[in-house]
Motif scaffolding. Structure first.
Motif, PDB file in Angstrom:
ATOM      1  N   LEU A 147       0.830  -1.093  -0.051  1.00  0.00           N
ATOM      2  CA  LEU A 147       0.033  -0.014   0.065  1.00  0.00           C
ATOM      3  C   LEU A 147       0.756   1.172  -0.056  1.00  0.00           C
ATOM      4  CD1 LEU A 147      -2.700  -1.136   2.742  1.00  0.00           C
ATOM      5  CD2 LEU A 147      -3.126  -0.748   0.126  1.00  0.00           C
ATOM      6  N   ALA A 148       2.068   1.160   0.734  1.00  0.00           N
ATOM      7  CA  ALA A 148       2.889   2.553   0.864  1.00  0.00           C
ATOM      8  C   ALA A 148       3.442   2.779  -0.462  1.00  0.00           C
ATOM      9  CB  ALA A 148       3.926   2.331   1.845  1.00  0.00           C
ATOM     10  N   GLU A 149       3.705   1.635  -1.205  1.00  0.00           N
ATOM     11  CA  GLU A 149       4.360   1.753  -2.616  1.00  0.00           C
ATOM     12  C   GLU A 149       3.070   2.046  -3.546  1.00  0.00           C
ATOM     13  OE1 GLU A 149       7.960  -1.161  -1.834  1.00  0.00           O
ATOM     14  OE2 GLU A 149       6.104  -1.938  -3.080  1.00  0.00           O
ATOM     15  N   GLU A 150       2.007   1.643  -3.543  1.00  0.00           N
ATOM     16  CA  GLU A 150       1.156   1.801  -4.771  1.00  0.00           C
ATOM     17  C   GLU A 150       0.208   3.010  -4.670  1.00  0.00           C
ATOM     18  OE1 GLU A 150       1.665  -0.191  -7.258  1.00  0.00           O
ATOM     19  OE2 GLU A 150       3.445  -0.976  -6.576  1.00  0.00           O
ATOM     20  N   VAL A 151      -0.213   3.414  -3.182  1.00  0.00           N
ATOM     21  CA  VAL A 151      -1.184   4.247  -3.033  1.00  0.00           C
ATOM     22  C   VAL A 151      -0.592   5.802  -2.963  1.00  0.00           C
ATOM     23  CG1 VAL A 151      -3.169   4.783  -1.569  1.00  0.00           C
ATOM     24  CG2 VAL A 151      -2.554   2.573  -2.125  1.00  0.00           C
ATOM     25  N   ARG A 152      -1.352   6.642  -3.408  1.00  0.00           N
ATOM     26  CA  ARG A 152      -0.795   8.259  -3.273  1.00  0.00           C
ATOM     27  C   ARG A 152      -0.847   8.516  -1.663  1.00  0.00           C
ATOM     28  NH1 ARG A 152      -0.957  11.509  -7.228  1.00  0.00           N
ATOM     29  NH2 ARG A 152      -2.150  10.894  -9.148  1.00  0.00           N
ATOM     30  N   PRO A 153      -0.029   9.185  -1.325  1.00  0.00           N
ATOM     31  CA  PRO A 153       0.402   9.541   0.429  1.00  0.00           C
ATOM     32  C   PRO A 153      -0.776   9.903   1.024  1.00  0.00           C
ATOM     33  CG  PRO A 153       2.345  10.041  -0.865  1.00  0.00           C
ATOM     34  CD  PRO A 153       1.305   9.927  -1.879  1.00  0.00           C
ATOM     35  N   LYS A 154      -1.515  10.698   0.205  1.00  0.00           N
ATOM     36  CA  LYS A 154      -2.684  11.368   1.116  1.00  0.00           C
ATOM     37  C   LYS A 154      -3.826  10.357   1.224  1.00  0.00           C
ATOM     38  CE  LYS A 154      -2.168  16.203  -0.370  1.00  0.00           C
ATOM     39  NZ  LYS A 154      -2.690  17.396  -0.898  1.00  0.00           N
ATOM     40  N   ALA A 155      -3.868   9.377   0.533  1.00  0.00           N
ATOM     41  CA  ALA A 155      -4.807   8.126   0.691  1.00  0.00           C
ATOM     42  C   ALA A 155      -4.516   7.162   1.415  1.00  0.00           C
ATOM     43  CB  ALA A 155      -5.240   7.702  -0.734  1.00  0.00           C
ATOM     44  N   LEU A 156      -3.180   7.045   1.865  1.00  0.00           N
ATOM     45  CA  LEU A 156      -2.437   5.792   2.556  1.00  0.00           C
ATOM     46  C   LEU A 156      -3.239   5.466   4.017  1.00  0.00           C
ATOM     47  CD1 LEU A 156      -0.330   3.628   2.438  1.00  0.00           C
ATOM     48  CD2 LEU A 156       1.148   5.319   3.866  1.00  0.00           C
ATOM     49  N   VAL A 157      -3.555   6.486   4.601  1.00  0.00           N
ATOM     50  CA  VAL A 157      -4.424   6.146   5.930  1.00  0.00           C
ATOM     51  C   VAL A 157      -5.673   5.559   5.730  1.00  0.00           C
ATOM     52  CG1 VAL A 157      -5.234   7.068   7.998  1.00  0.00           C
ATOM     53  CG2 VAL A 157      -3.186   7.942   7.435  1.00  0.00           C
ATOM     54  N   GLY A 158      -6.364   5.981   4.668  1.00  0.00           N
ATOM     55  CA  GLY A 158      -7.851   5.522   4.284  1.00  0.00           C
ATOM     56  C   GLY A 158      -7.709   3.954   3.607  1.00  0.00           C
ATOM     57  N   ALA A 159      -6.613   3.963   3.038  1.00  0.00           N
ATOM     58  CA  ALA A 159      -6.397   2.452   2.336  1.00  0.00           C
ATOM     59  C   ALA A 159      -5.991   1.495   3.410  1.00  0.00           C
ATOM     60  CB  ALA A 159      -5.217   2.652   1.152  1.00  0.00           C
ATOM     61  N   ILE A 160      -5.246   1.849   4.591  1.00  0.00           N
ATOM     62  CA  ILE A 160      -4.553   0.934   5.487  1.00  0.00           C
ATOM     63  C   ILE A 160      -6.041   0.717   6.308  1.00  0.00           C
ATOM     64  CG2 ILE A 160      -3.183   0.798   7.590  1.00  0.00           C
ATOM     65  CD1 ILE A 160      -0.817   1.852   5.885  1.00  0.00           C
ATOM     66  N   GLY A 161      -6.887   1.728   6.577  1.00  0.00           N
ATOM     67  CA  GLY A 161      -7.863   1.614   7.266  1.00  0.00           C
ATOM     68  C   GLY A 161      -8.985   0.622   6.781  1.00  0.00           C
ATOM     69  N   LEU A 162      -8.832   0.581   5.429  1.00  0.00           N
ATOM     70  CA  LEU A 162      -9.839  -0.435   4.776  1.00  0.00           C
ATOM     71  C   LEU A 162      -9.341  -1.915   4.950  1.00  0.00           C
ATOM     72  CD1 LEU A 162     -10.662   1.385   1.591  1.00  0.00           C
ATOM     73  CD2 LEU A 162     -12.432   0.838   3.546  1.00  0.00           C
ATOM     74  N   PHE A 163      -7.931  -1.961   5.047  1.00  0.00           N
ATOM     75  CA  PHE A 163      -7.257  -3.131   5.183  1.00  0.00           C
ATOM     76  C   PHE A 163      -7.417  -3.820   6.481  1.00  0.00           C
ATOM     77  CE2 PHE A 163      -3.228  -5.522   6.442  1.00  0.00           C
ATOM     78  CZ  PHE A 163      -3.662  -6.669   5.867  1.00  0.00           C
ATOM     79  N   VAL A 164      -7.446  -2.882   7.578  1.00  0.00           N
ATOM     80  CA  VAL A 164      -7.712  -3.123   8.818  1.00  0.00           C
ATOM     81  C   VAL A 164      -9.117  -3.370   8.993  1.00  0.00           C
ATOM     82  CG1 VAL A 164      -7.625  -2.130  11.392  1.00  0.00           C
ATOM     83  CG2 VAL A 164      -5.719  -1.799   9.787  1.00  0.00           C
ATOM     84  N   ALA A 165     -10.069  -2.683   8.263  1.00  0.00           N
ATOM     85  CA  ALA A 165     -11.488  -2.878   8.413  1.00  0.00           C
ATOM     86  C   ALA A 165     -11.784  -4.532   8.129  1.00  0.00           C
ATOM     87  CB  ALA A 165     -12.270  -2.038   7.501  1.00  0.00           C
ATOM     88  N   GLY A 166     -10.887  -4.971   6.985  1.00  0.00           N
ATOM     89  CA  GLY A 166     -11.228  -6.315   6.650  1.00  0.00           C
ATOM     90  C   GLY A 166     -10.651  -7.325   7.748  1.00  0.00           C
ATOM     91  N   ASN A 167      -9.688  -6.877   8.566  1.00  0.00           N
ATOM     92  CA  ASN A 167      -9.266  -7.615   9.856  1.00  0.00           C
ATOM     93  C   ASN A 167     -10.672  -7.716  10.645  1.00  0.00           C
ATOM     94  OD1 ASN A 167      -5.695  -6.040  10.151  1.00  0.00           O
ATOM     95  ND2 ASN A 167      -6.819  -7.691   8.630  1.00  0.00           N
TER      96      ASN A 167
END
Length: 425
Positions: A147-167
Motif C-alpha cells: 500500500l505504501a508503494e502503490e497508493v498516493r500518500p494522502k490516501a494511505l491512511v484510508g487505504a490501510i484503514g480499509l485493510f484493517v477494516a477487513g481484519n
C-alpha cells in the motif's frame, strides 16, 4: 539513469518516454477499488484464520479437558509465530515481491486452515496453529508495504484503514461462524467452516489484486537488512509506534481471549450466542475506516488520545455484572482499539522512508507479540482471580499507551524549541 520499466508494451522505434508513467492508486479509480477489495479479502481471511480458535476456547478447553490458560495457547501460538516470522518473510518480500509473498502466504495458511480441525490432541492443535501463524506472517507487513508503494500518500491512511477494516470483519465473521457451527456440530466443524470461508477469500484476493507497478526487487543481503532494522530501532518515533501497537494489542488479546469464558461461566450462554457477541467488531470496521478523517481533524496524537480514552472507558464499563454493560464495554474497547491500530500502523508506513517492509514487519512483530502476551496473561489472570484481574492487565497496557503518547508530545515540543529559537535569532 534509464527510465523505470512500467510494464507497457514497447513499440520498435518508439521512445520509451512516449508512454506515460503509471500513477499511484487513488480513491475513485478502478485500480484503487480492486486493490481495496482484494486487501479487504486478505485482511478478512487473515483475522478469521489467526483467531479461529478464540471464540471456541471454552469448547476446546472442555473437549480436551484442559484449563483456560492451556487452551489459550491455541491462539497465542499462532500470534507468537506470526510475530517471529513476519520480519524474515518481509525481507523475502523485498526480493521476490509483495504480491508473490502475500499469495503464497495465503495459500499455505488456508491449506493449514483445512487441516487444523482434524488435530488429534491439544499438542497437535497448537503445533498446527503455530505453523499457520508463521504462514500468515507473510501477509500483514507485505500488505502495508504494498500500500505504501502503490497508493498516493494522502490516501494511505484510508487505504490501510480499509485493510484493517477487513481484519475486523474477518475477526467478527470468523468468530460468529465458528460459534454457531460449533453449537450445532462441535468445535471441529466450526474450525472447518472458517477454513472454507477463508478459501473463498483467497480466491477473491487472487482474482482482484492489481499487479505491483512501483515495486523494485532488492537483493537478499542479511547485513543490509540488519542495518535497516537497526536504523528503524534507533528511530524514536518508530519505537514509540511499535510500543503503542504492542500495548493496544495486549488489551485486545486479553479481553477477547477471556470474554468467552466469562460469558459461559457467569451467564451460561451457548457457544453460538458467545460467537454472536463478536458482532461488535462492526464498530471496529467503522472506527478503523474513519481513522484517516480523525487524524486530519485531531492530529495523530489527538487521535491516539481519543482511542485510548475510549478503550479505557470500555474496560471500566465491562466490570459491571450486567450483560448489557459488558456488551457496551466491548463496543468501546473495539472502537478504541481499531482506531488506535489504524493510526499507529499508518504512521509507521509514512515515517519509514526506506525499508518500509521491515518497518511494517517490526510493527507487526510488536503488535502480535502484544496479542500473544495479552491472551496468555489475560487467561492466567482470569483463571487466578476472575474478570477484574484480566481488566487490570488491560488497564496497565492502556496506561503504557498514554505514557508513550505523552512522552511523544513532550519530545515534539522539545524539538520545536531550538528550531523556534534559531528562527528568532
Amino acid at each position: 539513469m534509464p527510465p523505470a520499466h512500467t510494464g507497457a508494451p514497447v513499440i520498435p522505434g518508439a521512445s520509451p518516454l512516449s508512454f506515460p508513467a503509471p500513477e499511484p492508486h487513488s480513491p475513485g479509480r478502478p485500480g484503487y477499488r480492486r486493490m481495496s477489495l482484494a486487501l479487504f479479502a486478505a485482511g478478512l481471511a487473515t483475522f478469521a484464520l489467526l483467531y479461529s480458535t478464540q471464540a471456541l476456547l471454552p469448547a476446546v478447553s472442555a473437549g480436551f479437558g484442559v484449563t483456560a490458560g492451556q487452551a489459550s495457547w491455541t491462539v497465542s501460538a499462532a500470534t507468537g509465530a506470526l510475530a517471529l516470522f513476519v520480519l524474515p518473510l518481509s525481507a523475502l518480500s523485498e526480493r521476490f515481491g509483495r504480491t508473490r509473498m502475500m499469495t503464497w502466504s495465503m495459500v499455505i495458511a488456508v491449506a493449514l486452515g483445512l487441516l487444523v480441525p482434524f488435530a488429534p490432541n491439544l499438542e497437535w492443535l497448537i503445533v498446527l496453529r503455530a505453523v499457520q501463524g508463521a504462514a500468515i506472517a507473510g501477509i500483514p507487513a507485505s500488505a502495508m508495504a504494498y500500500l505504501a508503494e502503490e497508493v498516493r500518500p494522502k490516501a494511505l491512511v484510508g487505504a490501510i484503514g480499509l485493510f484493517v477494516a477487513g481484519n475486523s470483519i474477518g475477526g467478527m465473521s470468523g468468530r460468529i461462524v465458528t460459534g454457531w457451527a460449533a453449537q450445532a456440530w462441535g468445535w471441529r466443524a466450526g474450525l472447518l467452516t472458517v477454513g472454507l470461508m477463508s478459501l473463498a477469500c483467497a480466491v477473491a484476493f487472487l482474482v482482484l489484486l492489481p499487479r505491483a507497478r512501483f515495486f523494485r526487487p532488492a537483493s537478499l543481503n542479511p547485513r543490509a537488512m540488519g542495518r535497516t532494522v537497526a536504523g528503524h530501532l534507533r528511530d524514536p518515533l518508530l519505537l514509540r509506534l511499535y510500543g503503542i501497537g504492542a500495548l493496544f494489542m495486549t488489551v485486545f488479546g486479553a479481553v477477547y481471549t477471556v470474554v468467552g469464558f466469562r460469558l459461559v461461566d457467569e451467564f451460561s450462554l451457548g457457544q453460538g450466542v458467545v460467537g454472536s457477541v463478536f458482532l461488535v467488531y462492526l464498530v471496529g470496521t467503522v472506527s478503523s475506516a474513519a481513522a484517516g478523517r480523525l487524524v486530519a481533524r485531531a492530529g495523530r496524537r489527538g487521535a491516539l488520545y481519543l482511542a485510548v480514552t475510549t478503550t479505557a472507558l470500555g474496560l471500566l464499563l465491562s466490570l459491571a455484572d450486567s450483560l448489557a454493560a459488558i456488551l457496551a464495554g466491548l463496543v468501546l474497547i473495539t472502537a478504541g482499539f481499531f482506531a488506535g491500530h489504524a493510526v499507529a500502523s499508518a504512521a509507521v508506513s509514512r515515517t519509514a522512508k526506506t525499508g518500509r517492509a521491515q518497518a511494517s514487519a517490526l510493527y507487526q512483530s510488536a503488535y502480535y507479540l502484544g496479542s500473544s502476551a495479552g491472551g496468555t496473561l489475560g487467561a492466567l489472570a482470569y483463571h487466578a482471580s476472575g474478570w477484574a484481574a484480566t481488566v487490570g492487565i488491560a488497564l496497565l497496557a492502556v496506561l503504557g499507551v498514554v505514557s508513550i503518547t505523552l512522552y511523544g508530545s513532550h519530545a515534539a515540543r522539545s524539538e520545536r524549541r531550538p528550531m523556534a529559537a534559531a528562527v528568532a535569532r
